[in-house]
Design an enzyme around this catalytic site. Structure first.
Site, PDB file in Angstrom:
ATOM      1  N   CYS A 191       6.869  18.264  -4.967  1.00 24.10           N
ATOM      2  CA  CYS A 191       7.641  17.338  -5.794  1.00 24.10           C
ATOM      3  C   CYS A 191       6.838  16.909  -7.023  1.00 24.10           C
ATOM      4  CB  CYS A 191       8.023  16.107  -4.957  1.00 24.10           C
ATOM      5  SG  CYS A 191       8.851  14.833  -5.899  1.00 24.10           S
ATOM      6  N   CYS A 220       7.254  13.171  -7.963  1.00 22.76           N
ATOM      7  CA  CYS A 220       6.497  12.234  -7.119  1.00 22.76           C
ATOM      8  C   CYS A 220       5.005  12.269  -7.438  1.00 22.76           C
ATOM      9  CB  CYS A 220       6.648  12.587  -5.633  1.00 22.76           C
ATOM     10  SG  CYS A 220       8.282  13.073  -5.135  1.00 22.76           S
ATOM     11  N   ASP A 221       4.466  13.460  -7.665  1.00 26.15           N
ATOM     12  CA  ASP A 221       3.008  13.617  -7.690  1.00 26.15           C
ATOM     13  C   ASP A 221       2.408  14.031  -9.034  1.00 26.15           C
ATOM     14  OD1 ASP A 221       2.987  12.984  -4.971  1.00 26.15           O
ATOM     15  OD2 ASP A 221       3.391  15.054  -4.411  1.00 26.15           O
TER      16      ASP A 221
END
Ligand code: NAP
Length: 306
Positions: free
Chosen positions: A132, A135-136
């Site tokens: 992701c 997200c990261d």
């Protein structure tokens, strides 16, 4: 608790089903174990959904969809569905918190990211290996990352990662990319992106955190180590059919077989979105599936229960 329709999965398919179910005056509930949005909840940009403006990131669009269906009466519960059982004309739905009874079910559980399956992938998950970018990506500011895959997801998320990373290597197993030409052009024009084609990742290496990937050129057989701080994997998805695999008819890859009416072989059980075998998997086709499933579900209820 009794419902006319229970929708399992809160992605674009499930949320569209909820909207149409509410507008048809059905008592309906969306069950979602995580945040609303499904795959787009972790997608950086959704710029091919009509009416979705430039600022509509996946999470923003998901929240708008959820707000819209809740405003019309859809109930939304953050619960994990554990079991679906057909009992007479009804279905019993068991979650981690409750048991429900419903006349119809729309299975909109979508799909999960596939793994590369190479050495080190599991060991470094969360320690540099990610599925992701939204997200990261932030954690890789001014660092070098590898993206694995050659489809729309790999290229779009690769482009997104250039906002943070110093360098993004896109590693693809063939010399031809699968992504649509418009996304390919955008990625090729990005100076931070470098393509490594005809290559597979044999191993992800590091010491606590990812430090490099071992790459093999599939044509020459040559192997080399590429120093990177992160590996983002976008090699496709597999359908989340665990809950219905013993009821519904699936194809050889596990996708549910249903026609354009979203009906499965089980009366009252409909499907919508990426869980269904279909040619085009997009937010717009998932939303369309959800609308059709809810409309046909309402018709099924009026023919069988009233
Ligand atoms: P995808 O289209 O299935 O592409 C997966 C990519 O990963 C392919 O390039 C494939 O290589 C590669 N791959 C598969 N297994 C691999 C392995 N074990 N090792 C290395 N590489 C591997 O998946 P996706 O990109 O996630 O897209 C899924 C669906 O969502 C598609 O229908 C796509 O169009 C859609 N989507 C659309 C958008 C958009 O329109 N903006 C954005 C994201 C996704 P090969 O090419 O050699 O098979």
């Amino acid at each position: 608790m009794d419902y006319d329709m229970i929708i399992i999965g809160g992605g674009p398919a499930g949320l569209s089903a909820g909207l149409y179910a509410s507008r048809a005056n059905l008592k309906n509930l969306v069950l979602e174990k995580a945040e609303a949005g499904g795959q787009i909840a972790t997608t950086s940009e959704v710029d091919n959904y009509p009416g979705s403006p430039k600022d509509a990131t996946g999470p923003v669009l998901s929240q708008r969809m959820k707000d819209q269906c809740e405003a019309f009466g859809t109930e939304f519960r953050k619960e994990e569905c554990k079991e679906i059982v057909k009992e007479g004309d009804y279905f019993k739905i068991v979650t981690n918190k409750e048991t429900y009874k419903t006349k119809t079910v729309i299975a909109a559980m979508g799909a999960n990211p596939r793994e590369i399956g190479c050495k080190g992938e599991n060991e470094f998950r969360g320690m540099g290996v990610s599925y992701c970018a939204t997200c990261d990506g932030f954690f890789f500011r001014d660092l070098d990352v590898a993206v694995v895959g050659g489809g729309d997801s790999a290229l779009e998320e690769g482009i997104f990662l250039t906002k943070f990373a110093k360098k993004v290597y896109i590693i693809h197993r063939r010399d031809e990319l699968r992504a649509v030409p418009s996304i390919q052009d955008k990625a090729k024009a990005n100076p931070k992106i470098e393509f490594i084609l005809d290559s597979v990742v044999e191993e992800i290496k590091g010491d606590g955190l990812v430090q490099s990937v071992r790459i093999k050129n599939v044509k020459s057989g040559e192997e080399s180590d590429l120093p990177v701080d992160g590996v983002f994997v976008f090699v496709g998805y597999y359908p989340s059919t665990e809950l219905i695999k013993d009821m519904a008819t699936l194809d050889e890859s596990g996708y549910v077989l249903a026609g354009e009416d979203m009906k499965t072989n089980v009366p009252g059980l409909f499907v919508a979105g990426d869980i269904r075998k279909k040619v085009v998997k997009q937010v717009i086709t998932a939303a369309a599936d959800g609308a059709i499933a809810a409309v046909l579900g309402e018709k099924y209820i009026s023919e069988h229960f009233e």
